[in-house]
Scaffold this motif. Structure first.
Motif, PDB file in Angstrom:
ATOM      1  N   HIS A 116      34.110  20.288  51.341  1.00 48.34           N
ATOM      2  CA  HIS A 116      34.080  20.302  52.807  1.00 48.34           C
ATOM      3  C   HIS A 116      35.433  20.654  53.416  1.00 48.34           C
ATOM      4  N   ASN A 117      36.514  20.425  52.685  1.00 46.65           N
ATOM      5  CA  ASN A 117      37.868  20.686  53.195  1.00 46.65           C
ATOM      6  C   ASN A 117      38.592  21.748  52.377  1.00 46.65           C
ATOM      7  N   ARG A 118      37.846  22.595  51.716  1.00 46.56           N
ATOM      8  CA  ARG A 118      38.445  23.575  50.803  1.00 46.56           C
ATOM      9  C   ARG A 118      39.406  24.529  51.495  1.00 46.56           C
ATOM     10  N   THR A 136      42.459  22.694  34.100  1.00 44.81           N
ATOM     11  CA  THR A 136      42.934  23.556  35.184  1.00 44.81           C
ATOM     12  C   THR A 136      41.996  24.746  35.375  1.00 44.81           C
ATOM     13  N   LEU A 137      41.602  25.371  34.277  1.00 48.67           N
ATOM     14  CA  LEU A 137      40.695  26.514  34.372  1.00 48.67           C
ATOM     15  C   LEU A 137      39.340  26.101  34.928  1.00 48.67           C
ATOM     16  N   ASN A 138      38.881  24.902  34.569  1.00 48.22           N
ATOM     17  CA  ASN A 138      37.619  24.396  35.120  1.00 48.22           C
ATOM     18  C   ASN A 138      37.716  24.180  36.622  1.00 48.22           C
ATOM     19  N   MET A 198      36.289  28.788  42.759  1.00 47.60           N
ATOM     20  CA  MET A 198      35.692  30.119  42.877  1.00 47.60           C
ATOM     21  C   MET A 198      34.206  30.017  43.189  1.00 47.60           C
ATOM     22  N   GLU A 199      33.524  29.078  42.535  1.00 49.22           N
ATOM     23  CA  GLU A 199      32.092  28.921  42.767  1.00 49.22           C
ATOM     24  C   GLU A 199      31.798  28.320  44.139  1.00 49.22           C
ATOM     25  N   MET A 200      32.707  27.504  44.674  1.00 47.32           N
ATOM     26  CA  MET A 200      32.518  26.925  46.011  1.00 47.32           C
ATOM     27  C   MET A 200      32.538  28.004  47.079  1.00 47.32           C
ATOM     28  N   ASP A 201      33.543  28.881  47.005  1.00 45.44           N
ATOM     29  CA  ASP A 201      33.716  29.903  48.036  1.00 45.44           C
ATOM     30  C   ASP A 201      34.553  31.035  47.450  1.00 45.44           C
ATOM     31  N   ASP A 202      33.863  31.999  46.877  1.00 42.35           N
ATOM     32  CA  ASP A 202      34.536  33.090  46.168  1.00 42.35           C
ATOM     33  C   ASP A 202      35.431  33.911  47.104  1.00 42.35           C
TER      34      ASP A 202
END
Length: 124
Positions: free
Chosen positions: A26-28, A55-57, A63-67
């Motif tokens: 929500h705060n990305r 870190t990679l995860n 990226m999956e939240m908002d590419d």
């Protein structure tokens, strides 16, 4: 394992908590620019495999939240890194020019002398 790596690993484990991930999602737009530089530096050269994998995860989750948002901030981060690298190179060249100019000056009286690292090494 060093205590710093344990702290990093435990911190990255927050992303395994659904409530934390929902708050971050929500705060990305606020959190991503703050955390991305650390994630990128870890992803590029962290020596601890557990921290590197976590870190990679986390990067993948962002990226999956908002590419689109991720790529925007990522490209901005890369631009800033390039600027910093260019400034560091210019600074290094300026120092080399100064050292070269100083080495060509004659030594007189109480003049400070530039000493190279090789000349200062002491062998016992």
């Amino acid at each position: 394992m060093c205590c710093f790596n344990r702290v990093a690993e435990r911190t990255l484990f927050f992303w395994n908590n659904d409530q934390i991930v929902n708050l971050i999602a929500h705060n990305r737009h606020v959190i991503l620019p703050v955390i991305l530089p650390a994630l990128e530096k870890n992803a590029q050269n962290h020596w601890n495999q557990a921290v590197l994998n976590l870190t990679l995860n986390v990067r993948k989750m962002f990226m999956e939240m908002d590419d689109v948002l991720f790529m925007s901030f990522h490209s901005h981060f890369k631009e800033e890194e390039a600027k910093l690298s260019l400034l560091a190179e210019k600074r290094k060249e300026a120092w080399e020019q100064l050292e070269n100019s100083a080495s060509l000056q004659p030594i007189t009286g109480n003049t400070a002398v530039l000493v190279t690292p090789l000349a200062t090494s002491i062998t016992c």
